[in-house]
Design a protein around this motif. Structure first.
Motif, PDB file in Angstrom:
ATOM      1  N   GLU A 188       0.805  -1.218   0.000  1.00 41.50           N
ATOM      2  CA  GLU A 188       0.000   0.000   0.000  1.00 41.50           C
ATOM      3  C   GLU A 188       0.841   1.272   0.000  1.00 41.50           C
ATOM      4  N   THR A 189       2.148   1.169   0.270  1.00 40.27           N
ATOM      5  CA  THR A 189       3.029   2.341   0.246  1.00 40.27           C
ATOM      6  C   THR A 189       3.729   2.517  -1.101  1.00 40.27           C
ATOM      7  N   HIS A 190       3.573   1.577  -2.014  1.00 46.33           N
ATOM      8  CA  HIS A 190       4.381   1.583  -3.230  1.00 46.33           C
ATOM      9  C   HIS A 190       4.130   2.799  -4.108  1.00 46.33           C
ATOM     10  N   ALA A 191       2.896   3.218  -4.242  1.00 45.83           N
ATOM     11  CA  ALA A 191       2.607   4.370  -5.112  1.00 45.83           C
ATOM     12  C   ALA A 191       3.280   5.634  -4.589  1.00 45.83           C
ATOM     13  N   GLN A 192       3.193   5.843  -3.280  1.00 52.31           N
ATOM     14  CA  GLN A 192       3.829   7.017  -2.675  1.00 52.31           C
ATOM     15  C   GLN A 192       5.350   6.953  -2.822  1.00 52.31           C
ATOM     16  N   LEU A 193       5.924   5.778  -2.610  1.00 54.86           N
ATOM     17  CA  LEU A 193       7.375   5.628  -2.710  1.00 54.86           C
ATOM     18  C   LEU A 193       7.849   5.773  -4.150  1.00 54.86           C
ATOM     19  N   ALA A 194       7.062   5.285  -5.092  1.00 54.43           N
ATOM     20  CA  ALA A 194       7.431   5.409  -6.505  1.00 54.43           C
ATOM     21  C   ALA A 194       7.525   6.877  -6.917  1.00 54.43           C
ATOM     22  N   ALA A 195       6.634   7.696  -6.377  1.00 56.90           N
ATOM     23  CA  ALA A 195       6.590   9.109  -6.754  1.00 56.90           C
ATOM     24  C   ALA A 195       7.816   9.888  -6.290  1.00 56.90           C
ATOM     25  N   MET A 196       8.608   9.308  -5.396  1.00 63.02           N
ATOM     26  CA  MET A 196       9.817   9.982  -4.906  1.00 63.02           C
ATOM     27  C   MET A 196      10.972   9.905  -5.896  1.00 63.02           C
ATOM     28  N   ARG A 201       9.041   5.327 -10.686  1.00 61.47           N
ATOM     29  CA  ARG A 201       8.794   3.968 -10.227  1.00 61.47           C
ATOM     30  C   ARG A 201       9.744   3.603  -9.106  1.00 61.47           C
ATOM     31  N   MET A 202       9.378   2.565  -8.346  1.00 60.15           N
ATOM     32  CA  MET A 202      10.294   2.000  -7.370  1.00 60.15           C
ATOM     33  C   MET A 202      11.297   1.096  -8.090  1.00 60.15           C
ATOM     34  N   GLY A 203      12.409   0.865  -7.431  1.00 58.48           N
ATOM     35  CA  GLY A 203      13.365  -0.089  -7.970  1.00 58.48           C
ATOM     36  C   GLY A 203      12.919  -1.512  -7.701  1.00 58.48           C
ATOM     37  N   GLU A 204      13.325  -2.401  -8.570  1.00 64.75           N
ATOM     38  CA  GLU A 204      13.096  -3.825  -8.385  1.00 64.75           C
ATOM     39  C   GLU A 204      14.358  -4.454  -7.792  1.00 64.75           C
ATOM     40  N   ILE A 205      14.176  -5.570  -7.103  1.00 70.70           N
ATOM     41  CA  ILE A 205      15.339  -6.269  -6.565  1.00 70.70           C
ATOM     42  C   ILE A 205      16.316  -6.597  -7.688  1.00 70.70           C
ATOM     43  N   SER A 206      15.801  -6.932  -8.854  1.00 70.23           N
ATOM     44  CA  SER A 206      16.672  -7.264  -9.988  1.00 70.23           C
ATOM     45  C   SER A 206      17.568  -6.093 -10.385  1.00 70.23           C
ATOM     46  N   ASP A 207      17.098  -4.847 -10.189  1.00 72.17           N
ATOM     47  CA  ASP A 207      17.932  -3.681 -10.485  1.00 72.17           C
ATOM     48  C   ASP A 207      19.178  -3.674  -9.607  1.00 72.17           C
ATOM     49  N   ILE A 208      19.008  -4.057  -8.347  1.00 70.59           N
ATOM     50  CA  ILE A 208      20.125  -4.063  -7.398  1.00 70.59           C
ATOM     51  C   ILE A 208      21.076  -5.212  -7.707  1.00 70.59           C
ATOM     52  N   ILE A 209      20.510  -6.362  -8.022  1.00 65.11           N
ATOM     53  CA  ILE A 209      21.352  -7.510  -8.364  1.00 65.11           C
ATOM     54  C   ILE A 209      22.216  -7.184  -9.575  1.00 65.11           C
ATOM     55  N   ASP A 210      21.607  -6.588 -10.598  1.00 65.42           N
ATOM     56  CA  ASP A 210      22.359  -6.222 -11.800  1.00 65.42           C
ATOM     57  C   ASP A 210      23.529  -5.290 -11.464  1.00 65.42           C
ATOM     58  N   ALA A 211      23.281  -4.337 -10.574  1.00 57.42           N
ATOM     59  CA  ALA A 211      24.325  -3.372 -10.217  1.00 57.42           C
ATOM     60  C   ALA A 211      25.464  -4.049  -9.460  1.00 57.42           C
ATOM     61  N   ILE A 212      25.120  -4.927  -8.537  1.00 53.93           N
ATOM     62  CA  ILE A 212      26.163  -5.610  -7.758  1.00 53.93           C
ATOM     63  C   ILE A 212      26.967  -6.552  -8.641  1.00 53.93           C
ATOM     64  N   LEU A 213      26.308  -7.249  -9.541  1.00 48.20           N
ATOM     65  CA  LEU A 213      27.035  -8.142 -10.438  1.00 48.20           C
ATOM     66  C   LEU A 213      27.907  -7.355 -11.419  1.00 48.20           C
ATOM     67  N   TYR A 214      27.446  -6.156 -11.795  1.00 46.00           N
ATOM     68  CA  TYR A 214      28.315  -5.287 -12.599  1.00 46.00           C
ATOM     69  C   TYR A 214      29.594  -4.977 -11.829  1.00 46.00           C
ATOM     70  N   LEU A 215      29.452  -4.536 -10.579  1.00 50.86           N
ATOM     71  CA  LEU A 215      30.630  -4.207  -9.785  1.00 50.86           C
ATOM     72  C   LEU A 215      31.517  -5.428  -9.580  1.00 50.86           C
ATOM     73  N   GLU A 216      30.898  -6.587  -9.469  1.00 46.06           N
ATOM     74  CA  GLU A 216      31.673  -7.814  -9.270  1.00 46.06           C
ATOM     75  C   GLU A 216      32.640  -8.057 -10.426  1.00 46.06           C
ATOM     76  N   SER A 217      32.203  -7.727 -11.625  1.00 44.41           N
ATOM     77  CA  SER A 217      33.040  -7.991 -12.799  1.00 44.41           C
ATOM     78  C   SER A 217      33.825  -6.770 -13.271  1.00 44.41           C
TER      79      SER A 217
END
Length: 236
Positions: A188-196, A201-217
């Motif tokens: 129920e908080t997602h719409a408010q958080l997305a607007a920030m 939109r809010m970030g997806e967990i996959s966005d964070i995984i992609d970033a960490i795996l980028y740094l890994e390599s």
């Protein structure tokens, strides 16, 4: 024991970003030490779980012992465990303050110190912290002093460690997050958080995984605070 296969230690590994990181590193053929207060044993021979509070140094000691004993080495540490308590500054309690310091600061110190000691033995390694864009870009209506105090400290420590260990083959980076769809945020908080976020939109967990795996390599990247925040750090 195959000591050529790389090993990642991941804190806060029982759910959300941490659980997804365990899967992502296993998909990359890493073996994983998964650390969390509430984590259960794994059926995967390539994953060893350590249940405990990272504010307690003994938890970090057990994690490193398990990684070295079971898998022979430590290559990556992801300091994912962290807390966020949104309260007006004058309403924080002593318990809130000590909890922040225990998880966000002491946990980082214990895990990172012991992991780097193992990485030094092989002359290589990578440490990643999970931080927040609120450190650099506070948002009206989101009281976050203790988050900024502790995560801002991690940002500074990231840069300092990157320089201290650059010539020893150990890289140190951080990911500064916006609002991410994890169990911490009720639907129920997602719409408010997305607007920030400027991109709406809010970030997806996959966005964070992609970033960490980028740094890994990304072997030429160290001391970086990588903002994965939908544009929050660029402006509002």
């Amino acid at each position: 024991m195959n000591t050529e296969q790389k090993v990642a230690v991941i804190t806060g590994a029982s759910q959300g970003i941490g659980a997804a990181l365990v899967k992502a590193y296993r998909d990359r053929n890493y073996r994983v030490v998964a650390v969390s207060r509430s984590i259960q044993p794994s059926d995967d021979d390539g994953v060893v779980t350590v249940s405990g509070d990272i504010a307690d140094r003994k938890t970090a000691e057990r994690a490193m012992i398990e990684g070295v004993t079971r898998f022979g080495r430590i290559d990556t540490l992801v300091n994912n465990a962290g807390i966020f308590i949104a309260k007006p500054f004058t309403e924080y309690t002593q318990d809130d303050y000590e909890t922040y310091l225990g998880t966000n600061i002491a946990g980082f110190f214990h895990m990172t110190q012991l992991a780097i000691a193992e990485m030094e033995k092989q002359g290589s390694g990578h440490v990643v912290q999970i931080s927040t864009s609120l450190v650099d870009n506070p948002i009206a209506g989101v009281p976050s002093v203790l988050a900024s105090l502790t995560k801002g400290g991690l940002n500074s420590a990231t840069r300092s460690l990157a320089i201290e260990y650059a010539k020893r083959g150990i890289r140190v980076n951080a990911i500064a997050l916006g609002n991410i769809k994890t169990p911490m945020h009720p639907v129920e908080t997602h719409a408010q958080l997305a607007a920030m976020h400027p991109n709406g939109r809010m970030g997806e967990i996959s966005d964070i995984i992609d970033a960490i795996l980028y740094l890994e390599s990304a072997n030429f990247v160290t001391g970086e605070i990588l903002h994965v925040d939908g544009g929050q750090s660029a402006g509002h």
